[in-house]
Design a protein around this motif. Sequence first.
Motif, PDB file in Angstrom:
ATOM      1  N   ALA A  66       0.852  -1.191   0.000  1.00  0.00           N
ATOM      2  CA  ALA A  66       0.000   0.000   0.000  1.00  0.00           C
ATOM      3  C   ALA A  66       0.883   1.234   0.000  1.00  0.00           C
ATOM      4  CB  ALA A  66      -0.930   0.025   1.211  1.00  0.00           C
ATOM      5  N   ALA A  67       0.496   2.221  -0.794  1.00  0.00           N
ATOM      6  CA  ALA A  67       1.197   3.502  -0.824  1.00  0.00           C
ATOM      7  C   ALA A  67       0.177   4.603  -0.602  1.00  0.00           C
ATOM      8  CB  ALA A  67       1.901   3.703  -2.170  1.00  0.00           C
ATOM      9  N   ALA A  68       0.542   5.570   0.215  1.00  0.00           N
ATOM     10  CA  ALA A  68      -0.337   6.711   0.472  1.00  0.00           C
ATOM     11  C   ALA A  68       0.477   7.987   0.380  1.00  0.00           C
ATOM     12  CB  ALA A  68      -0.982   6.599   1.857  1.00  0.00           C
ATOM     13  N   THR A  69      -0.046   8.960  -0.327  1.00  0.00           N
ATOM     14  CA  THR A  69       0.624  10.254  -0.482  1.00  0.00           C
ATOM     15  C   THR A  69      -0.312  11.354   0.015  1.00  0.00           C
ATOM     16  OG1 THR A  69      -0.257  10.544  -2.710  1.00  0.00           O
ATOM     17  CG2 THR A  69       1.867   9.421  -2.503  1.00  0.00           C
ATOM     18  N   TRP A  70       0.238  12.546   0.176  1.00  0.00           N
ATOM     19  CA  TRP A  70      -0.633  13.680   0.479  1.00  0.00           C
ATOM     20  C   TRP A  70      -1.507  13.985  -0.730  1.00  0.00           C
ATOM     21  CZ3 TRP A  70      -1.427  14.717   5.242  1.00  0.00           C
ATOM     22  CH2 TRP A  70      -0.402  14.639   6.194  1.00  0.00           C
ATOM     23  N   LEU A 121      -6.092  -4.819   3.872  1.00  0.00           N
ATOM     24  CA  LEU A 121      -6.981  -5.898   4.293  1.00  0.00           C
ATOM     25  C   LEU A 121      -7.796  -6.428   3.117  1.00  0.00           C
ATOM     26  CD1 LEU A 121      -8.245  -4.361   7.657  1.00  0.00           C
ATOM     27  CD2 LEU A 121      -6.731  -6.329   7.416  1.00  0.00           C
ATOM     28  N   ALA A 122      -8.319  -5.517   2.278  1.00  0.00           N
ATOM     29  CA  ALA A 122      -9.098  -5.953   1.124  1.00  0.00           C
ATOM     30  C   ALA A 122      -8.241  -6.783   0.176  1.00  0.00           C
ATOM     31  CB  ALA A 122      -9.673  -4.736   0.399  1.00  0.00           C
ATOM     32  N   ASN A 123      -6.991  -6.380   0.001  1.00  0.00           N
ATOM     33  CA  ASN A 123      -6.055  -7.133  -0.834  1.00  0.00           C
ATOM     34  C   ASN A 123      -5.915  -8.565  -0.321  1.00  0.00           C
ATOM     35  OD1 ASN A 123      -3.663  -8.167  -2.074  1.00  0.00           O
ATOM     36  ND2 ASN A 123      -2.804  -6.119  -2.265  1.00  0.00           N
ATOM     37  N   ARG A 129      -9.501 -15.431  -1.398  1.00  0.00           N
ATOM     38  CA  ARG A 129     -10.630 -15.908  -2.204  1.00  0.00           C
ATOM     39  C   ARG A 129     -10.218 -16.181  -3.646  1.00  0.00           C
ATOM     40  NH1 ARG A 129     -14.297 -12.307  -2.968  1.00  0.00           N
ATOM     41  NH2 ARG A 129     -16.037 -13.795  -3.092  1.00  0.00           N
ATOM     42  N   GLY A 130      -8.900 -16.177  -3.912  1.00  0.00           N
ATOM     43  CA  GLY A 130      -8.413 -16.588  -5.212  1.00  0.00           C
ATOM     44  C   GLY A 130      -8.005 -15.479  -6.145  1.00  0.00           C
ATOM     45  N   ALA A 131      -8.081 -14.219  -5.713  1.00  0.00           N
ATOM     46  CA  ALA A 131      -7.708 -13.104  -6.578  1.00  0.00           C
ATOM     47  C   ALA A 131      -6.190 -12.906  -6.553  1.00  0.00           C
ATOM     48  CB  ALA A 131      -8.398 -11.823  -6.131  1.00  0.00           C
ATOM     49  N   ALA A 132      -5.685 -12.279  -7.593  1.00  0.00           N
ATOM     50  CA  ALA A 132      -4.263 -11.975  -7.663  1.00  0.00           C
ATOM     51  C   ALA A 132      -3.935 -10.830  -6.711  1.00  0.00           C
ATOM     52  CB  ALA A 132      -3.879 -11.586  -9.090  1.00  0.00           C
ATOM     53  N   PRO A 133      -2.733 -10.815  -6.137  1.00  0.00           N
ATOM     54  CA  PRO A 133      -2.348  -9.681  -5.287  1.00  0.00           C
ATOM     55  C   PRO A 133      -2.281  -8.399  -6.111  1.00  0.00           C
ATOM     56  CG  PRO A 133      -0.458 -11.088  -5.728  1.00  0.00           C
ATOM     57  CD  PRO A 133      -1.660 -11.808  -6.255  1.00  0.00           C
ATOM     58  N   ALA A 134      -2.517  -7.280  -5.446  1.00  0.00           N
ATOM     59  CA  ALA A 134      -2.509  -5.989  -6.136  1.00  0.00           C
ATOM     60  C   ALA A 134      -1.841  -4.957  -5.244  1.00  0.00           C
ATOM     61  CB  ALA A 134      -3.938  -5.550  -6.467  1.00  0.00           C
ATOM     62  N   ARG A 135      -1.338  -3.912  -5.871  1.00  0.00           N
ATOM     63  CA  ARG A 135      -0.773  -2.777  -5.130  1.00  0.00           C
ATOM     64  C   ARG A 135      -1.864  -1.730  -5.001  1.00  0.00           C
ATOM     65  NH1 ARG A 135       4.239  -0.631  -3.958  1.00  0.00           N
ATOM     66  NH2 ARG A 135       4.326   1.632  -3.795  1.00  0.00           N
ATOM     67  N   VAL A 136      -2.090  -1.252  -3.793  1.00  0.00           N
ATOM     68  CA  VAL A 136      -3.131  -0.266  -3.561  1.00  0.00           C
ATOM     69  C   VAL A 136      -2.500   1.094  -3.287  1.00  0.00           C
ATOM     70  CG1 VAL A 136      -3.260  -0.814  -1.084  1.00  0.00           C
ATOM     71  CG2 VAL A 136      -5.183   0.305  -2.194  1.00  0.00           C
ATOM     72  N   ASP A 605     -13.242   7.124  -6.127  1.00  0.00           N
ATOM     73  CA  ASP A 605     -12.955   6.054  -5.175  1.00  0.00           C
ATOM     74  C   ASP A 605     -11.674   6.409  -4.414  1.00  0.00           C
ATOM     75  OD1 ASP A 605     -15.073   4.872  -6.394  1.00  0.00           O
ATOM     76  OD2 ASP A 605     -14.006   3.084  -7.069  1.00  0.00           O
ATOM     77  N   PRO A 606     -11.624   6.108  -3.125  1.00  0.00           N
ATOM     78  CA  PRO A 606     -10.450   6.529  -2.352  1.00  0.00           C
ATOM     79  C   PRO A 606      -9.195   5.708  -2.592  1.00  0.00           C
ATOM     80  CG  PRO A 606     -12.038   5.401  -0.959  1.00  0.00           C
ATOM     81  CD  PRO A 606     -12.689   5.570  -2.286  1.00  0.00           C
ATOM     82  N   TRP A 607      -9.303   4.559  -3.291  1.00  0.00           N
ATOM     83  CA  TRP A 607      -8.098   3.757  -3.554  1.00  0.00           C
ATOM     84  C   TRP A 607      -8.054   3.400  -5.029  1.00  0.00           C
ATOM     85  CZ3 TRP A 607     -12.593   1.776  -1.832  1.00  0.00           C
ATOM     86  CH2 TRP A 607     -12.839   1.733  -0.466  1.00  0.00           C
ATOM     87  N   SER A 608      -6.852   3.037  -5.466  1.00  0.00           N
ATOM     88  CA  SER A 608      -6.654   2.419  -6.777  1.00  0.00           C
ATOM     89  C   SER A 608      -5.943   1.102  -6.543  1.00  0.00           C
ATOM     90  CB  SER A 608      -5.804   3.307  -7.685  1.00  0.00           C
ATOM     91  OG  SER A 608      -6.445   4.539  -7.934  1.00  0.00           O
ATOM     92  N   PHE A 609      -6.399   0.037  -7.217  1.00  0.00           N
ATOM     93  CA  PHE A 609      -5.767  -1.281  -7.127  1.00  0.00           C
ATOM     94  C   PHE A 609      -5.141  -1.615  -8.477  1.00  0.00           C
ATOM     95  CE2 PHE A 609      -8.806  -1.388  -3.693  1.00  0.00           C
ATOM     96  CZ  PHE A 609      -8.177  -2.133  -2.698  1.00  0.00           C
ATOM     97  N   VAL A 610      -3.873  -1.934  -8.479  1.00  0.00           N
ATOM     98  CA  VAL A 610      -3.156  -2.265  -9.716  1.00  0.00           C
ATOM     99  C   VAL A 610      -2.490  -3.630  -9.542  1.00  0.00           C
ATOM    100  CG1 VAL A 610      -1.380  -1.580 -11.333  1.00  0.00           C
ATOM    101  CG2 VAL A 610      -2.746   0.164 -10.182  1.00  0.00           C
TER     102      VAL A 610
END
Length: 610
Positions: A66-70, A121-123, A129-136, A605-610
């Motif tokens: 997870a990465a968070a910026t101002w 946590l969502a990641n 549940r079988g989804a690929a890992p993602a960077r948020v 949306d407050p996050w992006s998942f890549v």
Amino acid sequence: MASPATTQTVRPLDTLRFDASGPPQITSVVTDHLRLLGARPDRPVHVDAPAVGTTLAGGGFAPAHAAATWADPASGLADEATVQAATGLMAVHGRRDGTPRGLAVDYAATATAVLAVQGLLANLVGQARGAAPARVTTGADRAGLLAVSQYLAAAGADEGEAAEIAAGGPPFTSADGIVFELETLDPGAWAAFWKALEAPADALRTGWRPFQFRYATACAPLPAALHTTARSHGWDRIRRAAAASGAEVCALRSLVDRAAEHDGAAPWSLTPSTARAAASSGSVRPAGAVGGLPAPPAAGARRESAGPLAGLTVLEAGRRIQAPLAAHLLGLLGADVIRIEPPGGDPLRGMPPACSGISARWLALNRGKRAVEIDIKAEADRGRLRDMAAHADVFLHNWAPGKAAALGLDADDLARVNPALVHAYTSGWADRLDDAPMGTDFMVQARTGVGEAARPDGEPPAPSLMTLLDVLGGLLGAEAVLAGLLLRERTGRGVRVDSSLLGAADTLTGPALRRAARGQNPRRPAGFRYPLATADGWIAPADADARAAAGHDLRGLPTAEALSRLREHGLTATAVTTELSDLHHDPRFAGSIGRDAHGAPAVPDPWSFV
């Protein structure tokens, strides 16, 4: 992929480790919450990086990042003060005073930290549940826009507000100097309280509407006669009037008081069910077939989501802000959210101002949800709700204390029909204080010292009329549900999840409470986060540059020139948003703010998942 049945797991992040770096205002909350959820640091936490970076690993999961910026560096937003200024937080919080005001607490940073933990946590839930890992990724600018989303939606509606937006509002002061909040949701109790204190009849009549809608407008221009009436009676008389009328009053507590009684509890609790489900996520019916009911239309545009919670079903029986916002966030993460509404539908759908006939403020929290009308007073309808819960993943509510148990819909009741259920309760107090008043935003602010923390030293304490705790409480509620879902995936058991406005208050004031516990002044210094007036508006310097910026007289300069002057001296500052409707065209948020199917403003949306 992690095994969904790691039987030694007690907390959702047990056996996982993390490393984190970034600004302390954000990183401290992230690391606190990860530790409380069971993770342990891999190495010392670094707080000197410009952006938060957090990685969770272990427990059979692929690393979650997870990465968070101002904000986007091109926006010029570089810290809490500039984010508050640009996103409208200063404008909304300042409505009570009639001018923009900075919050003396790190509100945007705290919200950003909770969003970052939610993303992690969502990641992991998705991986289990079988989804690929993602960077948020997330940002404080997104958190700020989310926090003002209801006010922004109202500003872009087809009609005006339900009540006047003008300076004024509680708290009140008694003759013996007690500063207090008043709360009631009943106009009869309001009238009886003020009649008992012999307030002028016209003042109590005209005062009800702004008082009633202060949650929506963040101000309450009450007749001066009501403040005069309060100041003419002692605290004992005021408390007797409240007790006789059914209204409630709460004297504002200090941060020192709250620090002395603080029990150190986490902002949420997770209690695994004693029942065991062999395959929690596999037991859920596909969205649209919950309890055998047809899929009703959603409120506003509904997206096909491939988020980490796709395929999960959330039943939400929420009112006002806290629980609806928590469910809204779960929906943004991909869950199918079914809103339980009373016969005739949620009356707040008609709360002005409206977009295409539906409350803009209601849409900000409920767009994309489906709705089913259930009369919880009728046994047959409670049976329908139990049947729906038997095929859902989450049941989320914020009913009054004890109501779920009285209806036979508490965690133990629903575990009998669905041992895999995550039963989530977002409350006011979580039963942690014996003398707690009504568990509403402003009363919790008053009781926990938020009214003092939100304003710098030297100013009279006053709870913000922006719904600070309802919004942060909704964020914590969603975080707790995600933790419960992860714990369920790792243990095969359902979970009872409890979060509260009290937990939100303690999270927000954590740094101030720690200063108070050390015997230091818990409040920020006088003048902290005061915007500076220009010829045509306001600017907010970054916290680190505020003292130097205050040495420049900018009142005769247009805002653009004032900013240029400060930048020539190497100082960081940004313009203060004073009209929320201007955010649509603000280059600091280019392309971020859209409109839903009803034409209501919608924040990203407050996050992006890549």
